[in-house]
Design an enzyme around this catalytic site. Structure first.
Site, PDB file in Angstrom:
ATOM      1  CD  GLN A 154      60.031  -1.884  -7.081  1.00 56.42           C
ATOM      2  OE1 GLN A 154      60.472  -2.827  -6.425  1.00 56.42           O
ATOM      3  NE2 GLN A 154      60.791  -0.868  -7.430  1.00 56.42           N
ATOM      4  CG  HIS A 177      58.943   4.494 -11.490  1.00 61.26           C
ATOM      5  ND1 HIS A 177      59.523   4.890 -12.668  1.00 61.26           N
ATOM      6  CD2 HIS A 177      59.952   4.385 -10.593  1.00 61.26           C
ATOM      7  CE1 HIS A 177      60.834   5.017 -12.492  1.00 61.26           C
ATOM      8  NE2 HIS A 177      61.115   4.725 -11.240  1.00 61.26           N
ATOM      9  CG  ASP A 183      55.771  -0.588 -13.650  1.00 66.76           C
ATOM     10  OD1 ASP A 183      56.585  -1.523 -13.560  1.00 66.76           O
ATOM     11  OD2 ASP A 183      56.052   0.592 -13.358  1.00 66.76           O
TER      12      ASP A 183
HETATM   13  N1  7TS Z   1      58.331   0.917 -12.407  1.00 66.16           N
HETATM   14  C1  7TS Z   1      58.497   0.835 -11.081  1.00 66.16           C
HETATM   15  C2  7TS Z   1      57.327   0.514 -10.209  1.00 66.16           C
HETATM   16  C3  7TS Z   1      59.763   1.048 -10.541  1.00 66.16           C
HETATM   17  O1  7TS Z   1      59.928   0.963  -9.226  1.00 66.16           O
HETATM   18  C4  7TS Z   1      60.845   1.342 -11.402  1.00 66.16           C
HETATM   19  C5  7TS Z   1      62.223   1.643 -10.885  1.00 66.16           C
HETATM   20  C6  7TS Z   1      60.611   1.379 -12.780  1.00 66.16           C
HETATM   21  C7  7TS Z   1      59.342   1.176 -13.240  1.00 66.16           C
HETATM   22  C8  7TS Z   1      61.697   1.633 -13.766  1.00 66.16           C
HETATM   23  O2  7TS Z   1      62.598   0.588 -13.801  1.00 66.16           O
HETATM   24  P1  7TS Z   1      63.866   0.678 -14.760  1.00 66.16           P
HETATM   25  O3  7TS Z   1      64.596  -0.584 -14.517  1.00 66.16           O
HETATM   26  O4  7TS Z   1      63.355   0.809 -16.142  1.00 66.16           O
HETATM   27  O5  7TS Z   1      64.629   1.886 -14.323  1.00 66.16           O
HETATM   28  N2  7TS Z   1      62.250   2.082  -9.569  1.00 66.16           N
HETATM   29  C9  7TS Z   1      63.297   2.576  -8.907  1.00 66.16           C
HETATM   30  C10 7TS Z   1      63.206   2.906  -7.553  1.00 66.16           C
HETATM   31  O6  7TS Z   1      62.190   2.794  -6.894  1.00 66.16           O
HETATM   32  N3  7TS Z   1      64.409   3.372  -7.163  1.00 66.16           N
HETATM   33  O7  7TS Z   1      65.240   3.342  -8.196  1.00 66.16           O
HETATM   34  C11 7TS Z   1      64.566   2.847  -9.293  1.00 66.16           C
END
Ligand code: 7TS
Length: 429
Positions: free
Chosen positions: A223, A143, A220
């Site tokens: 998920q 991501h 990370d």
């Molecule tokens: N890493 C992964 C693997 C993710 O799927 C996401 C967000 C993040 C980091 C970032 O998370 P945040 O809470 O800091 O924004 N993924 C997604 C998605 O797949 N659709 O919307 C957000």
């Protein structure tokens, strides 16, 4: 016992678990999420976007209300009763996250805003030790949150960024990874589960290899933490980032779980209240970890409400959660494949992937598809999913993604499949 993560769920009325103790009943679980009772465009809401953010169970909503109604105050700053209650609730979140992840020391849990902020903190604070000649290894399925902070490091500190390539089967090329490792490798940054392919990466194995060359490992877990049994020590990671909002908790709270002895060696990246020990007009000393990294007023109420989400996950049992979602993804893959017209991405083996499916109908743009599905009450995500390099590798501009959770069942998957057929009819296919 809410701590029963490894193995069996707990039986009981309304627990969402029935019969065989390790089986989860998604229909009973669904009843605990008020929003899942609403209708969208005249249809039952079929929420298949948990990977973007999960819905919130009643217990979390109640905890938020309770905090604002009875215990609202700033933390760590007051001696009055409300301030003490708020501080206790906020610190209980830290303890609860440590327990959920079997992290031995709550000092290793930094409460931040989201996984993105956690990953940026490591990149800045640990990255400050790096310079030209040093290498960071990320993967081609990250991501943007676990990619852009490292790209920033290449610009700011002249480090070299390398990427583990992806096989045609949607998995990391571990042979290439092993060959990439060298004494120059200082950081390995990898997602435990891809938000596009669903791939579950062999993080423990990768971490062991990274440690052999003296690198630190940043995982990370955005998920994986909400969907797989994850133990911080078992993972072998030095740092693990995740967000509460993808784990049935509130938005605005995320965590960096780190080995305290490494956090101790990191300078803060954000200065202000709470993170200091002593301030003079021209100099300051830092507070202990983890407070050193928590400048300013945090998301107190949201942090205080997050344990209610972890209670639910532990009541169900993370093994039962995983088993339910693995069965569901197997069913979804089988049904989607049987349609015969979709390009499906990610590993074919459900045991090697998490609770989501990404696909493309070659005749319909994912955004159009998602819009027609929305008309049927089905919420999916379409786009590049903040993984543009991965999209290029897949040869797609976008995919449609259906992602599952503890309340998803076969009826939801059937609704999706019917919706995809309806979309084809709508576009005259
Ligand atoms: N890493 C992964 C693997 C993710 O799927 C996401 C967000 C993040 C980091 C970032 O998370 P945040 O809470 O800091 O924004 N993924 C997604 C998605 O797949 N659709 O919307 C957000």
């Amino acid at each position: 016992m809410p701590g029963a993560t490894l193995g069996v769920g707990v039986r009981g009325p309304g627990s969402g678990v029935r019969g065989d103790a390790a089986r989860l009943d998604p229909v009973a679980v669904r009843a605990r999420f008020p929003i899942l009772g609403r209708r969208v465009n005249g249809h039952r809401l079929v929420y298949l976007d948990s990977a973007a953010t999960t819905q919130k169970p009643e217990a979390v909503l109640e905890a938020i209300q309770r905090m604002y109604r009875y215990s609202n105050a700033n933390v760590h700053r007051g001696v009055h009763t409300l301030a003490e209650e708020a501080t206790a609730a906020y610190e209980a979140c830290r303890q609860r996250v440590a327990r959920f992840l079997h992290a031995p020391d709550p000092r290793g849990v930094v409460i931040l805003r989201n996984a993105t902020e956690a990953l940026n903190l490591v990149a800045r604070a640990w990255g400050a030790r790096l310079g030209p000649g040093d290498e960071v290894i990320a993967t081609a399925m990250e991501h943007h949150s676990n990619l852009v902070p490292w790209i920033m490091l290449t610009r700011e500190r002249g480090v070299t960024l390398r990427h583990v390539p992806i096989t045609d089967g949607g998995e990391l090329d571990l042979g290439a990874y092993e060959r990439m490792l060298s004494p120059r490798t200082r950081i390995v940054a990898v997602t435990a589960m891809s938000n596009v392919l669903g791939t579950i990466n062999p993080v423990a194995e990768m971490a062991a290899a990274a440690h052999r060359v003296g690198a630190v490992v940043v995982v990370d877990g955005a998920q994986s933490v909400p969907h797989l049994p994850v133990g911080f020590a078992a993972l072998g990671a030095d740092f693990l980032a995740f967000s509460a909002h993808k784990a049935y908790g509130p938005t605005g709270v995320g965590f960096l779980v780190g080995r305290p002895e490494l956090l101790d060696r990191m300078e803060p990246v954000s200065g202000g209240g709470e993170m200091i020990r002593e301030v003079h007009l021209d100099r300051a000393t830092w507070n202990d970890v983890p407070h050193r990294f928590e400048a300013g007023t945090p998301s107190i109420v949201d942090a205080a409400a997050f344990p209610a989400a972890l209670d639910l996950l532990e009541e169900l049992g993370m093994d039962a959660v995983r088993r339910h979602e693995e069965e569901l993804v197997a069913y979804a893959l089988e049904r989607l494949r049987s349609l015969g017209f979709l390009r499906l991405h990610g590993p074919l083996d459900p045991a090697r992937r998490g609770a989501l499916v990404s696909f493309v109908d070659p005749e319909i743009h994912p955004h159009d598809q998602a819009q027609v599905l929305d008309g049927l009450g089905i919420a999916v995500r379409a786009g590049h999913h903040c993984a543009q390099p991965l999209m290029r590798r897949l040869g797609e501009v976008a995919t449609t993604r259906a992602s599952f959770g503890i309340h998803t069942d076969r009826d939801d998957v059937d609704a999706l499949v019917d919706g995809l057929l309806a979309t084809r009819r709508y576009f005259g296919g």
